[in-house]
Design an enzyme around this catalytic site. Sequence first.
Site, PDB file in Angstrom:
ATOM      1  N   ASN A  30      -5.226   2.835 -12.821  1.00  0.00           N
ATOM      2  CA  ASN A  30      -4.263   1.864 -12.284  1.00  0.00           C
ATOM      3  C   ASN A  30      -2.864   2.447 -12.415  1.00  0.00           C
ATOM      4  O   ASN A  30      -2.595   3.256 -13.300  1.00  0.00           O
ATOM      5  CB  ASN A  30      -4.348   0.568 -13.099  1.00  0.00           C
ATOM      6  CG  ASN A  30      -3.380  -0.498 -12.619  1.00  0.00           C
ATOM      7  OD1 ASN A  30      -3.282  -0.758 -11.409  1.00  0.00           O
ATOM      8  ND2 ASN A  30      -2.661  -1.115 -13.540  1.00  0.00           N
ATOM      9  N   ARG A  67     -16.882 -15.144  -8.943  1.00  0.00           N
ATOM     10  CA  ARG A  67     -16.165 -13.895  -9.177  1.00  0.00           C
ATOM     11  C   ARG A  67     -17.144 -12.731  -9.263  1.00  0.00           C
ATOM     12  O   ARG A  67     -16.875 -11.644  -8.749  1.00  0.00           O
ATOM     13  CB  ARG A  67     -15.383 -14.029 -10.487  1.00  0.00           C
ATOM     14  CG  ARG A  67     -14.549 -12.837 -10.838  1.00  0.00           C
ATOM     15  CD  ARG A  67     -14.111 -12.959 -12.287  1.00  0.00           C
ATOM     16  NE  ARG A  67     -13.002 -12.089 -12.621  1.00  0.00           N
ATOM     17  CZ  ARG A  67     -12.612 -11.857 -13.876  1.00  0.00           C
ATOM     18  NH1 ARG A  67     -13.220 -12.463 -14.877  1.00  0.00           N
ATOM     19  NH2 ARG A  67     -11.611 -11.051 -14.117  1.00  0.00           N
ATOM     20  N   GLY A 115       0.772  -1.230   0.000  1.00  0.00           N
ATOM     21  CA  GLY A 115       0.000   0.000   0.000  1.00  0.00           C
ATOM     22  C   GLY A 115       0.808   1.287   0.000  1.00  0.00           C
ATOM     23  O   GLY A 115       0.318   2.331   0.448  1.00  0.00           O
ATOM     24  N   ASP A 173      -3.418  -4.272 -18.041  1.00  0.00           N
ATOM     25  CA  ASP A 173      -2.352  -3.282 -18.215  1.00  0.00           C
ATOM     26  C   ASP A 173      -2.472  -2.531 -19.547  1.00  0.00           C
ATOM     27  O   ASP A 173      -1.460  -2.147 -20.156  1.00  0.00           O
ATOM     28  CB  ASP A 173      -0.965  -3.930 -18.069  1.00  0.00           C
ATOM     29  CG  ASP A 173      -0.738  -4.448 -16.661  1.00  0.00           C
ATOM     30  OD1 ASP A 173      -1.306  -3.879 -15.722  1.00  0.00           O
ATOM     31  OD2 ASP A 173       0.001  -5.447 -16.504  1.00  0.00           O
ATOM     32  N   HIS A 175       1.074   1.111 -12.975  1.00  0.00           N
ATOM     33  CA  HIS A 175       1.848  -0.064 -13.382  1.00  0.00           C
ATOM     34  C   HIS A 175       3.326   0.321 -13.429  1.00  0.00           C
ATOM     35  O   HIS A 175       3.667   1.397 -13.915  1.00  0.00           O
ATOM     36  CB  HIS A 175       1.381  -0.549 -14.758  1.00  0.00           C
ATOM     37  CG  HIS A 175       2.120  -1.771 -15.216  1.00  0.00           C
ATOM     38  ND1 HIS A 175       1.841  -3.029 -14.728  1.00  0.00           N
ATOM     39  CD2 HIS A 175       3.154  -1.931 -16.076  1.00  0.00           C
ATOM     40  CE1 HIS A 175       2.662  -3.905 -15.277  1.00  0.00           C
ATOM     41  NE2 HIS A 175       3.479  -3.267 -16.106  1.00  0.00           N
TER      42      HIS A 175
HETATM   43  C1  GAR Z   1       3.471  -1.194  -7.396  1.00  0.00           C
HETATM   44  O1  GAR Z   1       4.784  -1.216  -7.901  1.00  0.00           O
HETATM   45  C2  GAR Z   1       2.462  -1.241  -8.523  1.00  0.00           C
HETATM   46  O2  GAR Z   1       2.886  -0.538  -9.666  1.00  0.00           O
HETATM   47  C3  GAR Z   1       2.396  -2.714  -8.800  1.00  0.00           C
HETATM   48  O3  GAR Z   1       2.409  -3.313  -7.529  1.00  0.00           O
HETATM   49  C4  GAR Z   1       3.156  -2.477  -6.640  1.00  0.00           C
HETATM   50  C5  GAR Z   1       2.286  -2.206  -5.433  1.00  0.00           C
HETATM   51  O4  GAR Z   1       3.020  -1.508  -4.468  1.00  0.00           O
HETATM   52  N1  GAR Z   1       1.219  -3.046  -9.565  1.00  0.00           N
HETATM   53  C6  GAR Z   1       1.216  -3.904 -10.563  1.00  0.00           C
HETATM   54  O5  GAR Z   1       2.185  -4.546 -10.906  1.00  0.00           O
HETATM   55  C7  GAR Z   1      -0.127  -4.058 -11.252  1.00  0.00           C
HETATM   56  N2  GAR Z   1       0.053  -4.510 -12.599  1.00  0.00           N
HETATM   57  P1  GAR Z   1       2.280  -0.799  -3.249  1.00  0.00           P
HETATM   58  O6  GAR Z   1       1.343  -1.847  -2.635  1.00  0.00           O
HETATM   59  O7  GAR Z   1       3.383  -0.432  -2.306  1.00  0.00           O
HETATM   60  O8  GAR Z   1       1.527   0.391  -3.774  1.00  0.00           O
END
Ligand code: GAR
Length: 217
Positions: free
Chosen positions: A109, A67, A14, A147, A111
């Site tokens: 989102n 789901r 988070g 994505d 990424h």
């Molecule tokens: C982040 O790097 C985000 O970009 C990635 O997960 C991490 C979450 O970090 N998301 C993905 O890869 C989605 N395709 P966080 O929980 O510390 O925000």
Amino acid sequence: MAKLSLGVLISGRGSNLQALIAACASPGYPARVVQVISDQPDASGLAHAVRAGIAARTLVRGDFSSRSAFEAAIDATLRDAGVELVCLAGFMRVLSADFVAGWRDRLINVHPSLLPAFKGLDTHARVLAAGARFSGATVHFVRAEVDAGPILVQCTVPVADDDTAETLAARVLRGEHRCYPLAVRLIAEGRVAVAGERVHIAGATSPSDVVINPTED
Ligand code: GAR
């Protein structure tokens, strides 16, 4: 002006949620987080919501018969909280086309790559294997394809010769923490228009010229 109400979906640490919470605490920032949802009961990121006094709820896929029932619970929680913009922040579950359609252009989102390059998981290891000189982060509107979707904000970070997936991830993450609050602010200010697959941002300026890695001596 009324602040835009955000719902943030997480699965883990988070840190992007925390970046949004911190931005929302700045005077004049035009959004506020009203609801956090985790699909993982032990997501450490839930603590950020609790500390900030934000409603937080855990909805676990396994507790639902399908789901669609799981997603209906997410949808109802967001709508009951008055959420106007849904922010996926490390939510590691693919949402159905129906859910995505229900929040079209109100679902974004982050990424950890320069999309459309390096979609999917293990991004940083694949960037290193490809020998790319830059990576980055992308905030985009969500479409049914994973994505993919109109791009709002991107940043680049250099790839260093001695980077590991972990050091590169940490550098990209710092970029995510800048891009995500910026993207939300632009939407909240009413400056964002989606036209086809492109986003137009009223009054936005861009960097003026080329950056090179490695730098010219
Ligand atoms: C982040 O790097 C985000 O970009 C990635 O997960 C991490 C979450 O970090 N998301 C993905 O890869 C989605 N395709 P966080 O929980 O510390 O925000």
